[in-house]
Write a protein that holds these residues in place. Structure first.
Motif, short mmCIF file in Angstrom:
data_model
loop_
_atom_site.label_atom_id
_atom_site.label_comp_id
_atom_site.label_asym_id
_atom_site.label_seq_id
_atom_site.Cartn_x
_atom_site.Cartn_y
_atom_site.Cartn_z
N ALA A 203 42.61 42.42 49.33
CA ALA A 203 42.01 42.52 50.66
C ALA A 203 40.65 41.81 50.68
CB ALA A 203 41.84 43.99 51.04
N LEU A 204 39.89 41.95 49.60
CA LEU A 204 38.55 41.33 49.59
C LEU A 204 38.67 39.81 49.47
CD1 LEU A 204 36.56 43.95 47.50
CD2 LEU A 204 36.56 43.57 49.97
N ARG A 205 39.72 39.33 48.79
CA ARG A 205 39.95 37.87 48.78
C ARG A 205 40.23 37.39 50.20
NH1 ARG A 205 42.38 38.39 43.86
NH2 ARG A 205 44.47 38.66 44.74
N ARG A 206 41.08 38.13 50.92
CA ARG A 206 41.38 37.73 52.32
C ARG A 206 40.09 37.78 53.14
NH1 ARG A 206 45.93 40.89 51.45
NH2 ARG A 206 44.97 42.65 52.52
N PHE A 207 39.30 38.83 52.91
CA PHE A 207 38.01 38.93 53.62
C PHE A 207 37.18 37.67 53.37
CE2 PHE A 207 33.57 39.80 52.40
CZ PHE A 207 33.01 39.88 53.67
N GLU A 208 37.06 37.30 52.08
CA GLU A 208 36.23 36.13 51.75
C GLU A 208 36.74 34.87 52.45
OE1 GLU A 208 36.44 36.26 47.50
OE2 GLU A 208 34.45 37.17 47.31
N SER A 209 38.09 34.75 52.53
CA SER A 209 38.62 33.50 53.07
C SER A 209 38.35 33.39 54.57
CB SER A 209 40.13 33.43 52.81
OG SER A 209 40.79 34.42 53.58
N PHE A 210 38.00 34.49 55.24
CA PHE A 210 37.73 34.42 56.69
C PHE A 210 36.26 34.64 57.01
CE2 PHE A 210 42.33 35.40 57.02
CZ PHE A 210 42.67 34.39 57.90
N ALA A 216 26.45 34.57 52.53
CA ALA A 216 25.17 34.80 51.83
C ALA A 216 24.97 36.29 51.53
CB ALA A 216 24.02 34.25 52.67
N PRO A 217 24.93 37.17 52.55
CA PRO A 217 24.75 38.59 52.21
C PRO A 217 25.83 39.12 51.26
CG PRO A 217 25.37 38.29 54.52
CD PRO A 217 25.00 36.96 53.99
N TRP A 218 27.04 38.57 51.42
CA TRP A 218 28.14 39.01 50.56
C TRP A 218 27.84 38.68 49.10
CZ3 TRP A 218 31.94 42.10 49.76
CH2 TRP A 218 33.00 41.78 48.88
N GLN A 219 27.39 37.44 48.86
CA GLN A 219 27.11 37.05 47.47
C GLN A 219 25.92 37.85 46.93
OE1 GLN A 219 26.91 32.89 48.20
NE2 GLN A 219 29.06 32.51 47.66
N ALA A 220 24.91 38.05 47.80
CA ALA A 220 23.75 38.85 47.38
C ALA A 220 24.22 40.24 46.94
CB ALA A 220 22.76 38.98 48.53
N GLN A 222 27.26 41.18 45.86
CA GLN A 222 28.01 41.09 44.61
C GLN A 222 27.06 41.09 43.42
OE1 GLN A 222 30.68 41.90 46.04
NE2 GLN A 222 32.04 40.51 44.93
N ALA A 223 25.98 40.27 43.57
CA ALA A 223 25.04 40.12 42.45
C ALA A 223 24.41 41.47 42.10
CB ALA A 223 23.95 39.11 42.82
N GLY A 224 24.18 42.32 43.14
CA GLY A 224 23.45 43.57 42.92
C GLY A 224 24.30 44.74 42.45
N LEU A 225 25.61 44.56 42.39
CA LEU A 225 26.48 45.71 42.13
C LEU A 225 26.68 45.99 40.64
CD1 LEU A 225 29.28 45.31 44.82
CD2 LEU A 225 27.41 46.96 44.77
N PRO A 226 26.88 47.26 40.30
CA PRO A 226 27.09 47.64 38.89
C PRO A 226 28.55 47.41 38.48
CG PRO A 226 27.14 49.60 40.23
CD PRO A 226 26.87 48.44 41.17
N LEU A 227 28.99 46.14 38.55
CA LEU A 227 30.41 45.87 38.36
C LEU A 227 30.82 46.08 36.90
CD1 LEU A 227 30.79 42.81 40.74
CD2 LEU A 227 31.37 45.21 41.17
N ALA A 228 29.91 45.72 35.98
CA ALA A 228 30.25 45.89 34.56
C ALA A 228 30.48 47.37 34.28
CB ALA A 228 29.11 45.34 33.69
N GLU A 229 29.56 48.20 34.78
CA GLU A 229 29.70 49.64 34.60
C GLU A 229 31.01 50.13 35.21
OE1 GLU A 229 28.37 51.81 32.98
OE2 GLU A 229 28.52 53.78 33.91
#
Lengths: 414, 414
Positions: A203-210, A216-220, A222-229
């Motif tokens: 779903a998030l890939r589809r979101f990105e494609s549209f 910009a805010p989306w990438q910001a 992503q950068a701030g999220l605790p994804l590794a955790e």
């Protein structure tokens, strides 16, 4: 000639009305998004509460319940703010979805009683919240399925996919919370969580494609999220097998998932407000053009415009501009016809793409439903079956879904 | 609960309004179809007249002109019968098309003068009539692109394809008439006629695939048509090469083509009236349901319906029917939600198909336009190029069209 102008102006007025309906719909999407967000939190904490046999998060859960109730009240207020039937685009379908959503919401009080009294398993609570959120998402889905402006439609489809991805993330949080809180996880729960993860990535890939407009805010974010955790906790959750889970991790899990989900919620608000701003901008722009046209319109009685355009049998015929006697009015009308037709054309091309992605969603959902009913599968299993067929036959999942729907009648019952 | 009912009823009311708009649109399609039919006859006779250097059919042509003017007046009357902006579905686009059509119609008086004075070649007359009819067909196309009821949408798409096929037949008649009347035909004219034949066959195939509901009259018509005679004349027309044509055959050609075209017109009227009847039937049906619901609605204050459905968190949750305490109201609401949702779902699946066929038309038309503009090709050549690419790459023409549109910016200018 006055005729041509009249209908061009009427067309613009219709566009403005359509945009006003759309901007109302955006308010709804914001309100519904808020309600969904609260229900997702309530669902997660309800599972911590149920999973721990009522030992943990009772107070926090009650606070979430209050939030959900407040958000539901706001949704009701928005509904009452809509009077006339044609206040919303896509009325018949949208109002049906609203009826569904209200109907689903009416089940919550009893569900909450059962949870408080621990008369309900985490899985059952999870499933029933899932249905309520699903009914609300269906509302956003209908809202996204309006064709008024290509960019806005793209944004609405992006928004829907974002909210859908967020819901899968919410289900993952709730299912994981229950597992950690109970200290164990079944194979079926593992598969369900793996499914929620795959679905949210899709779903998030589809979101990105549209969603060029909020990259910009989306990438910001992503950068701030605790994804590794998050991935570390996912690994613990999904590789524990029979060894059991450390109940102490339940909070860490809930916090980590929530950080991400709240981030997605921010993007969602940002995007919905962006769409609304876009509507307003377009309304002002069209309104401006309408005023200019009204001036034009008032001129043309004096101008006797028939002469300049009479030789002009083809709309947008270049010839017309050549022998167009250069009358200001004649040219403005030709320009208006041209700009209008260009707008229509771009709309068409864009919307074909946007719609396809919506239609595919619908097809896959319905095919899953058929498989669940006919073969007695759960959602994950139904989807895995679709995907397996698609891979084996090297076709797209939507194509397999289409095929299954066309065979519904003759499919064997399980 | 009253809430759920209110919005279900509102949804139905929206559906009824949508159908009323659609039935107005059907009246328009009937009126426009009549106007197109007259213009096609006028175009054909104008070419007999011009081809024969004014020797033949002057009176017959004048009679057709009068018919066209009467039909145009009826179209205007229909337009004036439409007051409010939201009287038609798809308003913005439909009104734009109306403006185009009116604009095109305004070119006719001058064209007619030029034809009467023989100041215009058959080809030029043909092209200019073609643009006017094209603008009117675009109106029907927009009318067909509304999503209110799957069956009705299929019928509208069938109707549009029928009218499009009839227009290609009309072009063939006019081009052939000019060729016979002048006693000769160029290679380019031959190619153009071959193109009109292929296009009408395609359009009529599409019509057949959507027109189950008029299959019987359609087959009856086919049986009654002088198709062998038509093919014989086509052969003479297209294999004459430099030998020249027998001018005496001009009438036979016009009569034979006209017999077929008038037959298509009858089917077109039959189909449009069928759609309108279908609208009316559906309106009555929904109205009936609405009345029942209103009764239901008035009951439910007495019934206190909250109890039976309260445990019912999922829309269409079978559980609800189980513990539904058997209240008449509860069941009716569940039934209404179910029937409503089934209607929405079937609509979705059906419309996906119907829409695709419309989108493909639009894509191919636009790609042709791009090729004509960028490569300076005529319509036939542009289409042949599309088809050639599709064959070579073994893809569907619509896919090639899509690809071309995505490359518009970088396509080389001729």
């Amino acid at each position: 000639m006055s005729n041509v102008l009249t209908y061009l102006i009427t067309a613009r007025r219709c566009e403005v009305e359509e945009l006003q309906r759309l901007s109302r719909t955006c308010q709804m999407v914001l309100t519904v998004g808020q309600l969904i967000h609260c229900l997702q939190q309530e669902r997660g904490l309800s599972n911590l509460y149920l999973g721990s046999g009522g030992q943990r998060d009772a107070a926090a859960r009650q606070a979430r319940v209050a939030n959900s109730q407040a958000a539901a009240a706001e949704f009701q207020d928005w509904l009452h703010s809509i009077e006339q039937d044609n206040a919303l685009s896509n009325g018949a379908r949208l109002y049906t979805r609203i009826a569904f959503a209200l109907h689903a919401l009416e089940g919550l009080p009893r569900l909450r009683e059962e949870i408080s009294a621990l008369r309900c398993s985490p899985t059952e609570s999870y499933e029933r919240f899932k249905t309520v959120v699903g009914a609300l998402l269906a509302l956003v889905f209908e809202a996204a399925d309006v064709a008024v402006d290509a960019q806005i439609s793209r944004l609405l489809v992006a928004l829907f996919n974002l909210m859908q991805g967020k819901e899968f993330a919410g289900r993952e949080r709730a299912a994981g919370a229950a597992a950690f809180a109970t200290g164990k996880i079944t194979r079926e729960q593992e598969q369900s969580i793996e499914y929620q993860i795959e679905m949210q990535e899709q779903a998030l890939r589809r979101f990105e494609s549209f969603a060029e407009d909020v990259r910009a805010p989306w990438q910001a974010l992503q950068a701030g999220l605790p994804l590794a955790e998050l991935e570390r906790l996912r690994r613990k959750l999904l590789t524990s097998h029979e060894r059991g889970l450390d109940a102490e991790m339940a909070d860490a899990w809930y916090q980590c998932c929530s950080a991400r989900i709240d981030g997605l919620h921010q993007i969602e608000i940002h995007l919905a407000q962006f769409v609304q701003a876009r509507c307003q901008a377009k309304i002002t722009e069209l309104q401006q053009e309408l005023d200019d046209q009204d001036q034009l319109f008032s001129q043309q009685d004096r101008l006797d415009p028939l002469t300049p355009l009479a030789g002009f049998s083809a709309p947008l015929d270049e010839q017309a501009l050549a022998d167009g006697v250069g009358s200001h009015l004649a040219h403005s009308i030709v320009d208006m016809l041209r700009s209008q037709s260009e707008r229509l054309q771009n709309l068409t091309a864009e919307l074909a793409t946007v719609r396809d992605s919506l239609e595919e969603r619908k097809l896959i959902e319905r095919a899953k439903g058929v498989l669940m009913m006919k073969q007695g599968l759960n959602e994950e299993a139904a989807y895995r079956l679709l995907r397996k067929h698609a891979m084996n036959q090297n076709r797209r999942i939507a194509e397999v879904a289409q095929a299954i729907l066309s065979l519904t009648e003759i499919l064997p019952e399980a």
